[in-house]
Design a protein around this motif. Structure first.
Motif, PDB file in Angstrom:
ATOM      1  N   ALA A 117       8.572   9.306  -5.632  1.00 20.72           N
ATOM      2  CA  ALA A 117       9.245   9.347  -4.300  1.00 20.72           C
ATOM      3  C   ALA A 117       9.044  10.705  -3.725  1.00 20.72           C
ATOM      4  O   ALA A 117       8.923  10.922  -2.291  1.00 20.72           O
ATOM      5  N   GLU A 118       8.534  11.645  -4.247  1.00 23.45           N
ATOM      6  CA  GLU A 118       8.432  13.191  -3.701  1.00 23.45           C
ATOM      7  C   GLU A 118       6.958  13.629  -3.618  1.00 23.45           C
ATOM      8  O   GLU A 118       6.921  14.717  -2.981  1.00 23.45           O
ATOM      9  N   TYR A 119       6.070  12.468  -3.591  1.00 19.80           N
ATOM     10  CA  TYR A 119       4.814  12.687  -2.974  1.00 19.80           C
ATOM     11  C   TYR A 119       4.278  12.293  -1.725  1.00 19.80           C
ATOM     12  O   TYR A 119       4.864  11.074  -1.317  1.00 19.80           O
ATOM     13  N   ASP A 120       3.413  13.029  -1.001  1.00 16.29           N
ATOM     14  CA  ASP A 120       3.464  12.908   0.407  1.00 16.29           C
ATOM     15  C   ASP A 120       2.107  11.984   0.672  1.00 16.29           C
ATOM     16  O   ASP A 120       2.108  11.287   1.810  1.00 16.29           O
ATOM     17  N   TYR A 121       1.067  12.235  -0.118  1.00 15.10           N
ATOM     18  CA  TYR A 121      -0.189  11.707  -0.015  1.00 15.10           C
ATOM     19  C   TYR A 121      -0.650  10.822  -1.210  1.00 15.10           C
ATOM     20  O   TYR A 121      -0.526  11.102  -2.078  1.00 15.10           O
ATOM     21  N   TRP A 122      -1.351   9.456  -0.863  1.00 18.31           N
ATOM     22  CA  TRP A 122      -1.503   8.394  -1.812  1.00 18.31           C
ATOM     23  C   TRP A 122      -2.721   8.015  -1.550  1.00 18.31           C
ATOM     24  O   TRP A 122      -3.169   7.579  -0.486  1.00 18.31           O
ATOM     25  N   GLY A 123      -3.513   7.738  -2.731  1.00 15.81           N
ATOM     26  CA  GLY A 123      -4.666   6.834  -2.565  1.00 15.81           C
ATOM     27  C   GLY A 123      -4.509   5.518  -2.660  1.00 15.81           C
ATOM     28  O   GLY A 123      -3.202   5.167  -2.776  1.00 15.81           O
ATOM     29  N   GLN A 124      -5.448   4.598  -2.595  1.00 16.01           N
ATOM     30  CA  GLN A 124      -5.353   2.996  -2.402  1.00 16.01           C
ATOM     31  C   GLN A 124      -5.198   2.528  -3.705  1.00 16.01           C
ATOM     32  O   GLN A 124      -4.749   1.422  -3.997  1.00 16.01           O
ATOM     33  N   GLY A 125      -5.475   3.293  -4.857  1.00 14.33           N
ATOM     34  CA  GLY A 125      -5.528   2.702  -6.390  1.00 14.33           C
ATOM     35  C   GLY A 125      -6.842   2.319  -6.731  1.00 14.33           C
ATOM     36  O   GLY A 125      -7.477   1.813  -5.849  1.00 14.33           O
ATOM     37  N   THR A 126      -6.925   2.143  -8.213  1.00 16.47           N
ATOM     38  CA  THR A 126      -8.206   1.783  -8.634  1.00 16.47           C
ATOM     39  C   THR A 126      -7.732   0.945 -10.076  1.00 16.47           C
ATOM     40  O   THR A 126      -6.957   1.591 -10.840  1.00 16.47           O
ATOM     41  N   GLN A 127      -8.307  -0.110 -10.308  1.00 13.93           N
ATOM     42  CA  GLN A 127      -7.908  -0.982 -11.217  1.00 13.93           C
ATOM     43  C   GLN A 127      -8.492  -0.623 -12.680  1.00 13.93           C
ATOM     44  O   GLN A 127      -9.763  -0.368 -12.581  1.00 13.93           O
ATOM     45  N   VAL A 128      -7.802  -0.316 -13.523  1.00 10.67           N
ATOM     46  CA  VAL A 128      -7.981  -0.137 -14.848  1.00 10.67           C
ATOM     47  C   VAL A 128      -7.910  -1.217 -15.761  1.00 10.67           C
ATOM     48  O   VAL A 128      -6.640  -1.619 -15.866  1.00 10.67           O
ATOM     49  N   THR A 129      -8.794  -1.971 -16.548  1.00  7.63           N
ATOM     50  CA  THR A 129      -8.427  -2.978 -17.328  1.00  7.63           C
ATOM     51  C   THR A 129      -8.980  -2.900 -18.678  1.00  7.63           C
ATOM     52  O   THR A 129     -10.077  -2.590 -18.902  1.00  7.63           O
ATOM     53  N   VAL A 130      -8.174  -2.867 -19.726  1.00  2.00           N
ATOM     54  CA  VAL A 130      -8.378  -2.597 -21.176  1.00  2.00           C
ATOM     55  C   VAL A 130      -8.562  -3.710 -22.083  1.00  2.00           C
ATOM     56  O   VAL A 130      -7.394  -4.306 -22.349  1.00  2.00           O
ATOM     57  N   SER A 131      -9.397  -4.171 -22.595  1.00  2.00           N
ATOM     58  CA  SER A 131      -9.512  -5.634 -23.145  1.00  2.00           C
ATOM     59  C   SER A 131      -9.189  -5.268 -24.651  1.00  2.00           C
ATOM     60  O   SER A 131      -9.527  -4.148 -25.321  1.00  2.00           O
ATOM     61  N   SER A 132      -8.382  -6.205 -25.498  1.00 11.40           N
ATOM     62  CA  SER A 132      -8.565  -6.006 -26.888  1.00 11.40           C
ATOM     63  C   SER A 132      -9.512  -6.366 -27.842  1.00 11.40           C
ATOM     64  O   SER A 132     -10.287  -7.126 -27.303  1.00 11.40           O
TER      65      SER A 132
END
Length: 123
Positions: A108-123
């Motif tokens: 909540a204390e961060y002012d700038y954010w990226g859009q996100g990138t998906q990381v998927t780790v398969s077992s």
């Protein structure tokens, strides 16, 4: 307009590695506290790592300590998250964030954010 853009996510097998990038534009993020957070399906966003290169401190979540490393390339205005020995529980959308203040693990204390990138780790 200031923005952060993540890249580098993808699908990897357990034990593998990925490097995420977060590139800033629209303003200088020099001196900013930079952090990575992640959000798994059905869960709240959680802290991963925070760094202040101004004071030379990095703080990692216990779950990633020893496996993840945050770094930066000022010439490219880019912060990296090197992720090694990935586990299925690391699967999430990863976000980078920036704030002008001191170190914080509170998203909540961060002012700038990226859009996100998906990381998927398969077992």
């Amino acid at each position: 307009q200031a923005q952060l853009v993540e890249s580098g996510g993808g699908l990897v097998q357990a034990g593998g590695s990925l490097r995420l990038s977060c590139t800033g534009s629209g303003r200088t993020f020099d001196g900013f506290t930079m952090a990575w957070f992640r959000q798994a399906p059905g869960k709240e966003r959680e802290f991963v790592v925070v760094s202040s290169w101004t004071i030379g401190i990095q703080h990692y979540a216990e779950s990633v300590k020893g496996r993840f490393t945050i770094s930066r390339d000022d010439a490219k205005s880019t912060v990296y998250l090197q992720m090694n020995s990935l586990k299925p529980e690391d699967t999430a959308v990863y976000y980078c964030a920036a704030r002008a203040g001191h170190l914080s693990t509170n998203d909540a204390e961060y002012d700038y954010w990226g859009q996100g990138t998906q990381v998927t780790v398969s077992s």
